[in-house]
Design an enzyme around this catalytic site. Structure first.
Site, PDB file in Angstrom:
ATOM      1  N   ASP A 144       0.718  -1.199   0.056  1.00 27.73           N
ATOM      2  CA  ASP A 144      -0.162  -0.059  -0.016  1.00 27.73           C
ATOM      3  C   ASP A 144       1.105   1.512  -0.025  1.00 27.73           C
ATOM      4  O   ASP A 144       1.776   1.350   0.627  1.00 27.73           O
ATOM      5  CB  ASP A 144      -1.027   0.092   1.362  1.00 27.73           C
ATOM      6  CG  ASP A 144      -1.904  -1.194   1.094  1.00 27.73           C
ATOM      7  OD1 ASP A 144      -2.020  -1.702   0.259  1.00 27.73           O
ATOM      8  OD2 ASP A 144      -2.853  -1.072   2.256  1.00 27.73           O
TER       9      ASP A 144
ATOM     10  N   HIS B 217       3.951  -1.742   3.316  1.00 26.64           N
ATOM     11  CA  HIS B 217       3.921  -0.437   2.673  1.00 26.64           C
ATOM     12  C   HIS B 217       5.018  -0.117   2.151  1.00 26.64           C
ATOM     13  O   HIS B 217       6.255  -0.249   2.500  1.00 26.64           O
ATOM     14  CB  HIS B 217       3.604   0.462   3.973  1.00 26.64           C
ATOM     15  CG  HIS B 217       2.235   0.111   4.589  1.00 26.64           C
ATOM     16  ND1 HIS B 217       2.116  -0.896   5.503  1.00 26.64           N
ATOM     17  CD2 HIS B 217       1.069   0.675   4.376  1.00 26.64           C
ATOM     18  CE1 HIS B 217       0.870  -1.098   5.693  1.00 26.64           C
ATOM     19  NE2 HIS B 217      -0.070  -0.002   5.267  1.00 26.64           N
TER      20      HIS B 217
END
Length: 262
Positions: A62, A207
């Site tokens: 993400d 991430h």
């Protein structure tokens, strides 16, 4: 007279029995109604994991803040010829358009992570549709591809979020292994957590700008390959048709054909 009183007494007993039976039936009916409601009220869930006989695993990343570490992450994937799926917020796409093009050029997928990274449960259906459309239009403009997958920010969802996303033809993706890289727990912790939980069909959450993410991936990627896993983008793991999702586990399973069931 005796007959009269006996009949009246019997009638009283019968009345009491009828009242008790009516009460019990009412309770039973209520219980049955509750069971029916429980069975017929479908809890919608995203895909947490895929039931697959193949030793495939998906790393998903993400991105909603920063891009300084993204080039190194891409180089790691290139080194091991690995392709994955990224999920970006719309404002990230606007801020780093060249990086988005580079990610696409290197063969990775880009999924929808909404535009403003809101708490989707608080949005009206039309607001969510706007978030999804605005972000997908950005992805299409930068890569020429419309995203197939949507990941709700914060992993937050309810039936409305799932239903709206599916109506817009997205497959909603959660994760089965949270690396917790966003907590900055250290490289060893992230590596140990991912490798210990690794299994066929697992979906890993990481991430792009996590402090220890790139260092952890330097270890995780070759170790998974050594363990016999093929690291794939979601499009090579998630079933597109003929499937169902277990409401209690979020595991996506294929619907077998009559021939396969034999």
């Amino acid at each position: 007279m005796n007959i009269f009183f006996t009949s009246r007494r019997a009638a009283g007993v019968i009345t009491v029995l009828v009242l008790m039976l009516t009460f019990l039936l009412g309770m039973l009916a209520g219980d049955v109604r509750e069971r029916i409601i429980s069975v017929t009220t479908k809890r919608l869930v995203p895909i947490y994991k895929v039931d697959t006989p193949e030793k495939k695993i998906a790393i998903t990343i993400d991105g909603v803040w920063g891009a300084e570490k993204t080039s190194r992450i891409l180089d790691i994937f290139d080194k091991y010829n690995v392709k994955i799926t990224f999920f970006f917020g719309g404002y990230w796409l606007e801020k780093y358009p060249d990086m988005v093009r580079e990610i696409d050029k290197r063969g990775h997928e880009i999924g929808n992570h909404t535009y403003t990274h809101p708490h989707c449960n608080s949005l009206a259906p039309e607001q969510l549709r706007q978030e999804l459309e605005k972000t997908s239009l950005l992805i299409q403009d930068l890569t020429g591809k419309w995203p197939r997958f949507f990941r709700p920010p914060f992993g937050e969802y309810n039936n409305t979020v799932i239903r709206v996303a599916e109506e817009e033809n997205y497959q909603v993706i959660q994760w089965s292994i949270d690396s917790l890289d966003w907590k900055e727990p250290g490289v060893h912790f992230i590596v140990k957590r991912v490798l210990e939980k690794a299994g066929p069909g697992e979906i890993v959450l990481m991430h792009n700008n996590g402090k220890h993410t790139a260092d952890a991936l330097e270890i995780i990627v070759p170790r998974l390959i050594e363990m016999g896993y093929k690291i794939v983008p979601l499009s090579e793991l998630v079933y597109k048709d003929n499937y169902y999702i277990e409401s209690h586990s979020g595991i996506q399973k294929r619907i077998l054909s009559p021939r396969e069931r034999k």
